[in-house]
Design a protein around this motif. Structure first.
Motif, PDB file in Angstrom:
ATOM      1  N   MET A   1      35.432 -58.740 -15.618  1.00  0.00           N
ATOM      2  CA  MET A   1      36.551 -58.694 -16.550  1.00  0.00           C
ATOM      3  C   MET A   1      36.238 -59.237 -17.938  1.00  0.00           C
ATOM      4  SD  MET A   1      38.896 -57.165 -14.856  1.00  0.00           S
ATOM      5  CE  MET A   1      40.294 -57.423 -15.902  1.00  0.00           C
ATOM      6  N   ASN A   2      35.035 -59.740 -18.155  1.00  0.00           N
ATOM      7  CA  ASN A   2      34.616 -60.270 -19.455  1.00  0.00           C
ATOM      8  C   ASN A   2      35.375 -61.540 -19.852  1.00  0.00           C
ATOM      9  OD1 ASN A   2      32.796 -59.912 -21.699  1.00  0.00           O
ATOM     10  ND2 ASN A   2      34.542 -59.352 -22.952  1.00  0.00           N
ATOM     11  N   TYR A   3      35.928 -62.254 -18.863  1.00  0.00           N
ATOM     12  CA  TYR A   3      36.642 -63.495 -19.165  1.00  0.00           C
ATOM     13  C   TYR A   3      35.681 -64.517 -19.743  1.00  0.00           C
ATOM     14  CZ  TYR A   3      40.569 -61.860 -16.312  1.00  0.00           C
ATOM     15  OH  TYR A   3      41.621 -61.151 -15.796  1.00  0.00           O
ATOM     16  N   PRO A   4      36.069 -65.207 -20.819  1.00  0.00           N
ATOM     17  CA  PRO A   4      35.194 -66.237 -21.389  1.00  0.00           C
ATOM     18  C   PRO A   4      35.471 -67.606 -20.761  1.00  0.00           C
ATOM     19  CG  PRO A   4      37.036 -65.835 -22.869  1.00  0.00           C
ATOM     20  CD  PRO A   4      37.222 -64.918 -21.685  1.00  0.00           C
ATOM     21  N   ASP A   5      34.428 -68.246 -20.299  1.00  0.00           N
ATOM     22  CA  ASP A   5      34.478 -69.649 -19.892  1.00  0.00           C
ATOM     23  C   ASP A   5      33.631 -70.422 -20.894  1.00  0.00           C
ATOM     24  OD1 ASP A   5      35.897 -68.825 -17.673  1.00  0.00           O
ATOM     25  OD2 ASP A   5      34.284 -69.210 -16.243  1.00  0.00           O
ATOM     26  N   ILE A   6      33.959 -71.689 -21.088  1.00  0.00           N
ATOM     27  CA  ILE A   6      33.194 -72.541 -21.995  1.00  0.00           C
ATOM     28  C   ILE A   6      32.410 -73.546 -21.163  1.00  0.00           C
ATOM     29  CG2 ILE A   6      33.307 -74.189 -23.913  1.00  0.00           C
ATOM     30  CD1 ILE A   6      34.237 -71.337 -24.632  1.00  0.00           C
ATOM     31  N   VAL A   7      31.146 -73.687 -21.496  1.00  0.00           N
ATOM     32  CA  VAL A   7      30.278 -74.674 -20.854  1.00  0.00           C
ATOM     33  C   VAL A   7      29.829 -75.643 -21.943  1.00  0.00           C
ATOM     34  CG1 VAL A   7      28.182 -75.059 -19.515  1.00  0.00           C
ATOM     35  CG2 VAL A   7      29.462 -72.913 -19.239  1.00  0.00           C
ATOM     36  N   ALA A   8      30.059 -76.925 -21.725  1.00  0.00           N
ATOM     37  CA  ALA A   8      29.661 -77.958 -22.683  1.00  0.00           C
ATOM     38  C   ALA A   8      28.746 -78.946 -21.979  1.00  0.00           C
ATOM     39  CB  ALA A   8      30.886 -78.687 -23.228  1.00  0.00           C
ATOM     40  N   ALA A   9      27.702 -79.370 -22.671  1.00  0.00           N
ATOM     41  CA  ALA A   9      26.759 -80.350 -22.121  1.00  0.00           C
ATOM     42  C   ALA A   9      26.413 -81.358 -23.196  1.00  0.00           C
ATOM     43  CB  ALA A   9      25.495 -79.655 -21.625  1.00  0.00           C
ATOM     44  N   GLU A  10      26.296 -82.614 -22.775  1.00  0.00           N
ATOM     45  CA  GLU A  10      25.914 -83.676 -23.708  1.00  0.00           C
ATOM     46  C   GLU A  10      25.007 -84.665 -22.995  1.00  0.00           C
ATOM     47  OE1 GLU A  10      28.899 -85.240 -26.413  1.00  0.00           O
ATOM     48  OE2 GLU A  10      28.242 -87.266 -25.915  1.00  0.00           O
ATOM     49  N   LEU A  11      23.971 -85.074 -23.706  1.00  0.00           N
ATOM     50  CA  LEU A  11      23.053 -86.095 -23.216  1.00  0.00           C
ATOM     51  C   LEU A  11      23.426 -87.435 -23.821  1.00  0.00           C
ATOM     52  CD1 LEU A  11      19.805 -84.039 -23.762  1.00  0.00           C
ATOM     53  CD2 LEU A  11      20.746 -84.703 -21.535  1.00  0.00           C
ATOM     54  N   VAL A  12      23.372 -88.471 -23.001  1.00  0.00           N
ATOM     55  CA  VAL A  12      23.645 -89.826 -23.474  1.00  0.00           C
ATOM     56  C   VAL A  12      22.485 -90.723 -23.039  1.00  0.00           C
ATOM     57  CG1 VAL A  12      26.154 -89.566 -23.525  1.00  0.00           C
ATOM     58  CG2 VAL A  12      25.043 -90.372 -21.439  1.00  0.00           C
ATOM     59  N   PRO A  13      22.118 -91.707 -23.870  1.00  0.00           N
ATOM     60  CA  PRO A  13      21.031 -92.596 -23.474  1.00  0.00           C
ATOM     61  C   PRO A  13      21.437 -93.467 -22.290  1.00  0.00           C
ATOM     62  CG  PRO A  13      21.893 -93.184 -25.654  1.00  0.00           C
ATOM     63  CD  PRO A  13      22.654 -91.996 -25.174  1.00  0.00           C
ATOM     64  N   GLY A  14      20.468 -93.776 -21.469  1.00  0.00           N
ATOM     65  CA  GLY A  14      20.707 -94.657 -20.327  1.00  0.00           C
ATOM     66  C   GLY A  14      19.458 -95.475 -20.045  1.00  0.00           C
ATOM     67  N   PRO A  15      19.603 -96.582 -19.346  1.00  0.00           N
ATOM     68  CA  PRO A  15      18.460 -97.452 -19.098  1.00  0.00           C
ATOM     69  C   PRO A  15      17.404 -96.846 -18.180  1.00  0.00           C
ATOM     70  CG  PRO A  15      20.381 -98.237 -17.899  1.00  0.00           C
ATOM     71  CD  PRO A  15      20.833 -97.097 -18.766  1.00  0.00           C
ATOM     72  N   ALA A  16      17.828 -95.926 -17.290  1.00  0.00           N
ATOM     73  CA  ALA A  16      16.884 -95.353 -16.335  1.00  0.00           C
ATOM     74  C   ALA A  16      16.539 -93.905 -16.660  1.00  0.00           C
ATOM     75  CB  ALA A  16      17.473 -95.449 -14.928  1.00  0.00           C
ATOM     76  N   GLY A  17      16.955 -93.415 -17.810  1.00  0.00           N
ATOM     77  CA  GLY A  17      16.776 -92.019 -18.194  1.00  0.00           C
ATOM     78  C   GLY A  17      18.071 -91.516 -18.793  1.00  0.00           C
ATOM     79  N   ALA A  18      18.034 -90.314 -19.342  1.00  0.00           N
ATOM     80  CA  ALA A  18      19.216 -89.756 -19.999  1.00  0.00           C
ATOM     81  C   ALA A  18      20.328 -89.509 -18.995  1.00  0.00           C
ATOM     82  CB  ALA A  18      18.858 -88.451 -20.700  1.00  0.00           C
ATOM     83  N   GLY A  19      21.557 -89.748 -19.438  1.00  0.00           N
ATOM     84  CA  GLY A  19      22.729 -89.354 -18.673  1.00  0.00           C
ATOM     85  C   GLY A  19      23.183 -87.990 -19.158  1.00  0.00           C
ATOM     86  N   LEU A  20      23.785 -87.229 -18.271  1.00  0.00           N
ATOM     87  CA  LEU A  20      24.210 -85.877 -18.614  1.00  0.00           C
ATOM     88  C   LEU A  20      25.665 -85.660 -18.241  1.00  0.00           C
ATOM     89  CD1 LEU A  20      23.524 -82.883 -19.454  1.00  0.00           C
ATOM     90  CD2 LEU A  20      23.066 -82.501 -17.021  1.00  0.00           C
ATOM     91  N   PHE A  21      26.432 -85.152 -19.204  1.00  0.00           N
ATOM     92  CA  PHE A  21      27.760 -84.617 -18.956  1.00  0.00           C
ATOM     93  C   PHE A  21      27.628 -83.100 -18.996  1.00  0.00           C
ATOM     94  CE2 PHE A  21      28.811 -88.785 -20.612  1.00  0.00           C
ATOM     95  CZ  PHE A  21      29.920 -89.164 -19.867  1.00  0.00           C
TER      96      PHE A  21
END
Length: 149
Positions: free
Chosen positions: A96-116
């Motif tokens: 159906m060509n429906y648009p979904d939005i995907v958002a990603a963000e990296l945040v610093p963390g003590p053991a490696g990057a955090g990801l949303f």
């Protein structure tokens, strides 16, 4: 002017309003079951998926994340905020060509990057689990891409 009809008839990010960054600290999920949020452990009270720290820091993961949607079927870049290490894509449904939005963000963390990682439908109430499946597959794709680098 963007309307639901123009969004459905368009291709790529066409027909959608300009992208704006997601403020994950203030994000509240809608009542509808057509979203999925993955976040670092304890980083968001409404996260459906907990993402362990990435095996690299945010600066190293950023170029990998930027290219994550490239080459995926019906996925188009929508917005980018390098200072936040945030990207957004439009993922269009095959039928159906429906648009979904995907958002990603990296945040610093003590053991490696955090990801949303947040995938949401723009139209309708239920997505039959599509956004959760998308988040899970994108997490696997990012993991594989980080291992290849």
């Amino acid at each position: 002017m963007s309307t639901p009809i123009t969004a459905l008839l368009a291709r790529g990010a066409g027909g959608l309003p300009p992208a704006t960054p997601v403020d994950f600290a203030r994000l509240r999920l809608p009542a509808s079951p057509n979203t999925c949020l993955a976040a670092p452990p304890g980083a968001h009270p409404e996260a459906q998926i907990s993402v362990p720290p990435l095996p690299v820091d945010a600066a190293t993961a950023w170029p990998v994340l930027r290219g994550l949607g490239d080459g995926m079927p019906r996925v188009f870049r929508y917005g980018e905020w390098p200072e936040r290490r945030q990207m957004q894509w439009v993922a269009r449904s095959a039928l159906m060509n429906y648009p979904d939005i995907v958002a990603a963000e990296l945040v610093p963390g003590p053991a490696g990057a955090g990801l949303f990682l947040y995938s949401r439908s723009l139209f309708g109430w239920s997505d039959l689990g599509v956004n959760r499946k998308r988040v899970e597959s994108w997490l696997a794709a990012l993991d594989a891409a980080l291992r290849r680098r």
